[in-house]
Structures are given as structure tokens and as C-alpha cells.
Design a protein around this motif. Structure first.
Motif, short mmCIF file in Angstrom:
data_model
loop_
_atom_site.label_atom_id
_atom_site.label_comp_id
_atom_site.label_asym_id
_atom_site.label_seq_id
_atom_site.Cartn_x
_atom_site.Cartn_y
_atom_site.Cartn_z
N THR A 326 9.85 49.88 44.18
CA THR A 326 9.16 49.63 42.91
C THR A 326 7.66 49.52 43.15
O THR A 326 7.19 48.68 43.93
CB THR A 326 9.67 48.35 42.26
N GLU A 327 6.90 50.41 42.50
CA GLU A 327 5.44 50.39 42.61
C GLU A 327 4.76 50.15 41.27
O GLU A 327 3.65 49.63 41.22
CB GLU A 327 4.94 51.71 43.21
N GLU A 328 5.39 50.54 40.16
CA GLU A 328 4.84 50.32 38.84
C GLU A 328 5.98 50.08 37.85
O GLU A 328 7.13 50.41 38.13
CB GLU A 328 3.98 51.51 38.39
N ILE A 329 5.60 49.47 36.70
CA ILE A 329 6.62 49.13 35.71
C ILE A 329 6.91 50.34 34.83
O ILE A 329 6.08 50.75 34.01
CB ILE A 329 6.17 47.94 34.85
N ASP A 330 8.09 50.93 35.05
CA ASP A 330 8.57 52.00 34.19
C ASP A 330 10.10 51.90 34.15
O ASP A 330 10.70 50.95 34.67
CB ASP A 330 8.09 53.36 34.70
N LYS A 331 10.72 52.85 33.54
CA LYS A 331 12.17 52.77 33.39
C LYS A 331 12.90 52.86 34.73
O LYS A 331 14.03 52.37 34.86
CB LYS A 331 12.66 53.86 32.45
N ASN A 332 12.28 53.46 35.71
CA ASN A 332 12.92 53.58 37.02
C ASN A 332 12.78 52.30 37.85
O ASN A 332 13.44 52.18 38.90
CB ASN A 332 12.31 54.74 37.80
N SER A 355 10.01 42.88 31.96
CA SER A 355 9.79 43.03 30.52
C SER A 355 8.76 42.03 30.02
O SER A 355 7.89 42.37 29.19
CB SER A 355 11.10 42.85 29.75
N ARG A 356 8.85 40.78 30.50
CA ARG A 356 7.88 39.77 30.06
C ARG A 356 6.47 40.10 30.54
O ARG A 356 5.50 39.87 29.83
CB ARG A 356 8.30 38.39 30.57
N ILE A 357 6.37 40.64 31.76
CA ILE A 357 5.05 41.04 32.25
C ILE A 357 4.48 42.15 31.38
O ILE A 357 3.31 42.11 30.97
CB ILE A 357 5.15 41.50 33.72
N ASP A 358 5.34 43.13 31.07
CA ASP A 358 4.89 44.23 30.22
C ASP A 358 4.51 43.73 28.84
O ASP A 358 3.48 44.11 28.26
CB ASP A 358 6.00 45.28 30.14
N THR A 359 5.37 42.81 28.28
CA THR A 359 5.09 42.25 26.96
C THR A 359 3.83 41.40 26.98
O THR A 359 3.03 41.42 26.04
CB THR A 359 6.28 41.41 26.48
N LEU A 360 3.65 40.63 28.06
CA LEU A 360 2.48 39.78 28.17
C LEU A 360 1.19 40.60 28.20
O LEU A 360 0.21 40.25 27.55
CB LEU A 360 2.58 38.92 29.43
N ILE A 361 1.25 41.70 28.95
CA ILE A 361 0.07 42.58 28.97
C ILE A 361 -0.22 43.09 27.57
O ILE A 361 -1.37 43.06 27.09
CB ILE A 361 0.31 43.76 29.94
N HIS A 362 0.84 43.53 26.89
CA HIS A 362 0.66 44.04 25.53
C HIS A 362 0.21 42.92 24.58
O HIS A 362 -0.68 43.13 23.74
CB HIS A 362 1.98 44.65 25.04
N THR A 363 0.80 41.72 24.75
CA THR A 363 0.48 40.59 23.87
C THR A 363 -0.97 40.16 24.03
O THR A 363 -1.69 39.91 23.06
CB THR A 363 1.41 39.41 24.15
N VAL A 364 -1.40 40.03 25.28
CA VAL A 364 -2.79 39.63 25.54
C VAL A 364 -3.75 40.64 24.95
O VAL A 364 -4.77 40.29 24.32
CB VAL A 364 -3.02 39.46 27.05
N TYR A 365 -3.41 41.91 25.11
CA TYR A 365 -4.27 42.95 24.57
C TYR A 365 -4.32 42.85 23.03
O TYR A 365 -5.40 42.88 22.43
CB TYR A 365 -3.72 44.31 25.01
#
Length: 594
Positions: A326-332, A355-365
């Protein structure tokens, strides 16, 4: 030594390590469980046996108490009754018929009283006076009288050593009865050895048998009453008299335990026969079943550890391999385990974390965008030409009228509101926000004169809590622009506040035209992560912005609750959490008032 142990375990596979580490603890724990079970089994047997002995002792005490009642009743009958004492001292053969009948009538009355006051019921009463003349309460044949007198002579010899105390005997003529007998002496201390009579009571065995019968575990407990010669007088068990007598006489078998309780009367004994095999049958069966289950559990545990070690090793290898890839957040990057064990939970937690990391990035933005958007929308609303024109026109009118103080205060209020909209920390205390609200209200009063009445009633107890800025003022502005300004009469806007254990509530009420139901429904349906294009909202922009910001910050349980008032107007209640420490903005903006 320590190094050799580490090297030894380092060469083992994970399944063998688990087995080697767990097996000693399993064996030790099972030995402890077996020891505890054995101790508990012994304690349980002792408790059951003690309860059984207590049951037998209670039966003995109960029978002893019953005989004591007979002793007291007969003592009262013999020594405290003038008629009985007269009978004992009177020679009936020399009496005339009338005197004899009178004496017999009186003695019968006393005997009937004795029968009525004694339980279980006394079947027969035989009373001999000092002249060995007999009175029997029941009519019997001459032959029976002769048998009774012969039996009485035998009992009198046995009771001579008891000096008036009751003795218990088996009635030879009635197997369902026992006989209580006692000698009667002169009730005077100096003549206390002078015998003046003899009493026999025939008692039914049925009531005494029920008295001795065990109330529980009757299959394991047998209780009998024996006389001085170990002859069984009463058998309250499920065994025959012969079986009970053989067990009492032998007392060698380990199957039975015999408990003796000597009574206070006639050297009788209440003997309890305890069948230990029956008494401890359930306890022994539970112990052996538990022992078998323990050994079965040991075997199952060892097999489970071995197979679990194999499965854990494989799952752990697959899990670590996925993490390393795992190197980046994607479906794989998500891990999918096809089991329902802890690795499934671990993979779900890992996927949830991604998912929370991805959501947090989106939420902060989104939060930063919404905050900037809110600041710009508020600034645009505050600085729209109509608002500025009316405010400046008010200032011009005040200047022509020479109202320099009002001009100065109006300009100061306008500058303070504009500065607060674009600068400073994103959170204010309720007290600080109230200051800007009053400045805004002051400008609106200058603008509308007597057309609007403002009421502010917020308790000081919630002044210290922090709230996001630009929450209450845009709601008041919405009430002015879309509500009060469109009615002909005098408008009224009230700002109130209260609190409960976890939240504070700020309410803005007006008597304007009210907020449309369609707008209320849309505002109520706003979710924290919904994307709202505020440019498409030509009306009520500020309220949509507030609802989105509050739910994004604190969750969907907080935000605006809007309802229409009767006969006209709207109520907007803002629910916010109690916060005593503000969130700091990470910038170096100077917030000092000019």
C-alpha cells in the motif's frame, strides 16, 4: 541459557510457538481447575451431609419437644388437679355408689381436658391409684383389663428408676400405638418417694411418624425411634423395620452412616440412617461429568491451538503483504479478508481508518472552503449596495441633523461588523458575539426608525461558551430582509437563549412573513457532508450556510430548527455544544481593533 531458549523458539514456526507457549499454561490452569473442583466437591458433600444431619437433629428436637409437652400436660393433670389427687388417694372399694359415680365423673372430665389439649391425640388413658385400682377412659372387656394390668405391672418396674419421669414403650397389644407411662408420687418434699399411682397413655404412631418423616431427600434419609433396647418404636422411612435394625446393628458398611440422638425420655433414641450413595448421587455424577468435560476441553484446546496457529500464520502473512504493497489510498489499498475472525475485524478497522483519513482530508478541505465562502458571502451581504446606501444615507441624515454622536457610533458599528466578518478567530464567546449583534441592531434601528422593535434576552450563564462567528447575525439579517421589511406594520425581532446539560440554544423570532415551508424542509435535510452550491440560492443564503457549517463541525444532531409561528413569523433555534475552549486559527492575523 536465555539465549539458547530464544534461539530455540526463533527456529519454530508461529503455530508451534503458539502451541509451546500456550500448552504449559493450559496444563497449569487445568490442574488448578481440577484442584478447585475437587475442593468444591468436598465442600459440597460436607454441606449436604451437614444439612442432612441438621435435618435429623431438628426432627429429634421436635420429637423431644412433643414428649416434653406430654410430660408437662400429664404433670399438670396429675399434680395440679384436686379431683385427680382425690382419685389417687381414695379406695374405691369402700365407696358407696353415688360417691363412686361422682368421683368417676370428675376424673373423666379432667381426662377429657387432657385429651383435648394434647397433640397428637391420646387414644387411651389408664390411671391406677395407690390401691392399684384402674380407671380407663374407654370401655374394654375384662380380658383386656387383665392384659392391661399385667402390662402395667411390667411398665411400673421399668419406671421405678425414673422417679416420675416419662418412659416410652411399644404397646404389645396395638402395633400402631406406643405407650407413655410414669409413676405418680406424693407432691410433698418429705414424702416425695411415696408412690400413689401410675399413668399410661396410648399414643397413635401415625402423627409421630409424620413428625419424624424427612421433609426432603426421603430416598436418602431414614429416621426411626428406638427404645432403650434398640427396638424400633416408630419407623418414618421407606425401609422395613428389619432393614433398619440390621443397619443400626451392623454399622460396618460404607454405604450407610448412622447418627444417634438420645432423647430426654425413657432412654429413647432418634436414629438417622443416611444412604450416602443415594445422598451424593447427583453430586458425584456432576463431579465426574465436570471432570470428563475438563479433559475433553484440554484435548479440544490443544487441537484448536494447533489449527488456529496454522490459520493465523497464513492470515498474518497475507495481511502484512498487503500492508507492504500500500502506497496511496485507492480501491486497491483496501484489505478484504474472507473470514469472520479478528483478522476480519482488523481489516475492517484498517479499511475504516483509510476511509476516515480520506473523509478527513475531504472534510478539512470542505470546512475551509465553507468558512471562506461564509466569510465572503457574509461580507458580500453586508456590503451590498442597498445595505451600504441605506446605512450611509442614515449617516448623512444624522450628519445634517448635527447628530455627531450617532454618526460616530453608526460608523464604528459598521466598521466593527465588517472587520469581524473577514478577520479574527472563527470562534467568539456568546458575550462577544452579542456585542456585534447589538451593533447590527443599532444600525437597523437607525435605518428603520420605529418600524422594528428588537428584544434581546440571553442569560449571563451562557456568556462564556464559544460559538462559531457569523451564526446569529445572519439569521437576524434574514429576518429583517425577508421578513420584517415586507410587512406594513411594526416588526418585532426577539433573540433569546437557554441551556441544558450538554447544549446551548439561541433562538431568533420575528413576526414577519415567515420562512416558506419548502425552504424549511431543505434546510432541515442538509447533511454535514452534502455539497451545496450557495450561488444557486438566491434567498436565505446565510441560513443554508449556517446549517451546513454547524453540522460539518459538530454533527447532524446540532444545527438549526426552524418553525413557523402563528399568526405570522418564524422561529429559528440554533443548537450548539457547550465549548469553553475555542479552536485556534493557525494564522498570524492581527485582531486588534483599529
Amino acid at each position: 541459557m536465555k539465549r539458547m531458549v530464544y534461539e530455540f523458539f526463533g527456529k519454530l514456526k508461529i503455530k508451534n510457538k503458539i502451541l509451546c507457549f500456550c500448552l504449559p499454561f493450559i496444563v497449569i490452569s487445568d490442574i488448578i481447575i481440577l484442584s478447585i473442583t475437587a475442593v468444591m466437591f468436598r465442600q459440597l458433600k460436607n454441606m449436604v451431609y451437614d444439612q442432612t444431619e441438621q435435618n435429623i437433629t431438628e426432627k429429634s428436637n421436635l420429637l423431644n419437644s412433643t414428649f416434653s409437652n406430654y410430660d408437662q400436660a400429664t404433670t399438670k393433670f396429675l399434680y395440679y388437679s384436686d379431683e385427680v389427687q382425690e382419685y389417687l388417694h381414695t379406695e374405691q372399694r369402700v365407696m358407696d355408689e353415688d360417691s363412686f359415680n361422682s368421683l368417676i365423673s370428675r376424673i373423666s372430665f379432667n381426662i377429657n381436658s387432657l385429651l383435648m389439649n394434647s397433640q397428637p391425640s391420646i387414644m387411651n388413658v389408664c390411671l391406677f391409684n395407690k390401691y392399684n385400682e384402674i380407671y380407663i377412659n374407654n370401655a374394654i372387656y375384662v380380658k383386656t383389663i387383665e392384659q392391661t394390668e399385667k402390662y402395667a405391672s411390667v411398665l411400673q418396674n421399668e419406671t421405678s428408676n425414673m422417679h416420675g419421669k416419662l418412659i416410652v414403650s411399644q404397646n404389645p397389644f396395638h402395633r400402631n400405638m406406643i405407650t407413655l407411662s410414669r409413676n405418680v408420687y406424693v407432691p410433698e418434699l418429705e414424702r416425695s418417694n411415696e408412690k400413689i399411682g401410675f399413668l399410661m397413655l396410648d399414643i397413635s404412631k401415625n402423627d409421630l411418624t409424620n413428625l419424624l418423616r424427612p421433609t426432603e431427600r426421603a430416598d436418602a434419609i431414614s429416621i426411626v425411634l428406638t427404645d432403650e433396647s434398640k427396638n424400633i418404636l416408630i419407623n418414618a422411612s421407606q425401609m422395613s423395620d428389619k432393614q433398619c435394625a440390621d443397619i443400626i446393628k451392623d454399622q460396618k458398611g460404607k454405604r450407610y452412616q448412622v447418627k444417634h440422638n438420645i432423647l430426654d425420655y425413657g432412654n429413647c433414641e432418634v436414629i438417622g440412617i443416611i444412604n450416602e450413595k443415594v445422598l451424593f448421587y447427583d453430586t458425584n455424577r456432576s463431579f465426574w461429568m465436570e471432570l470428563g468435560l475438563i479433559f475433553l476441553a484440554i484435548l479440544i484446546t490443544i487441537l484448536a491451538i494447533y489449527f488456529t496457529g496454522n490459520m493465523i500464520a497464513g492470515q498474518l502473512h497475507a495481511f502484512m503483504q498487503k500492508l507492504n504493497q500500500t502506497e496511496e489510498i485507492d480501491k486497491n489499498s483496501y484489505i478484504h479478508m474472507h473470514t469472520q475472525d479478528e483478522f476480519k475485524e482488523l481489516s475492517d478497522s484498517y479499511n475504516g481508518l483509510l476511509s476516515r483519513i480520506d473523509t478527513l482530508i475531504h472534510t478539512v478541505y470542505i470546512k475551509e472552503i465553507l468558512l471562506k465562502e461564509a466569510q465572503m458571502e457574509s461580507l458580500q451581504a453586508q456590503m451590498n449596495p442597498h445595505f451600504l446606501y441605506n446605512t450611509l444615507d442614515c449617516i448623512n441624515s444624522l450628519a445634517r441633523q448635527g447628530e455627531s454622536d450617532k454618526v460616530n457610533k453608526t460608523i464604528t458599528s459598521l466598521a466593527s461588523i465588517l472587520r469581524m466578518s473577514v478577520k479574527g478567530q472563527p470562534f467568539l464567546t456568546v458575550e462577544e458575539d452579542l456585542k456585534y449583534i447589538r451593533q447590527y441592531i443599532y444600525i437597523q434601528k437607525i435605518r428603520f426608525q420605529y418600524k422594528i422593535i428588537f428584544l434581546v434576552e440571553i442569560p449571563e450563564s451562557i456568556y462564556q461558551f464559544y460559538i462559531p462567528k457569523l451564526v446569529i447575525q445572519p439569521i437576524i439579517e434574514n429576518a429583517v430582509i425577508h421578513g420584517i421589511s415586507k410587512i406594513k406594520g411594526t416588526g418585532m425581532i426577539a433573540v433569546e437563549g437557554w441551556e441544558d446539560d450538554n447544549s446551548i440554544y439561541l433562538e431568533v423570532k420575528d413576526n414577519g412573513i415567515g420562512i416558506p415551508d419548502s425552504v424549511i424542509r431543505k434546510i432541515d435535510q442538509i447533511d454535514a457532508h452534502d455539497h451545496i452550491d450557495f450561488k444557486t440560492r438566491d434567498n436565505h443564503i446565510g441560513i443554508f450556510n449556517i446549517q451546513q457549517r454547524i453540522r460539518l463541525m459538530y454533527g447532524n444532531e446540532y444545527g438549526l430548527h426552524i418553525r413557523q409561528l402563528l399568526p405570522a413569523g418564524s422561529s429559528v433555534v440554533v443548537r450548539l455544544p457547550k465549548i469553553l475552549t475555542p479552536k485556534k486559527r493557525d494564522d498570524n492575523i492581527d485582531d486588534t481593533d483599529p
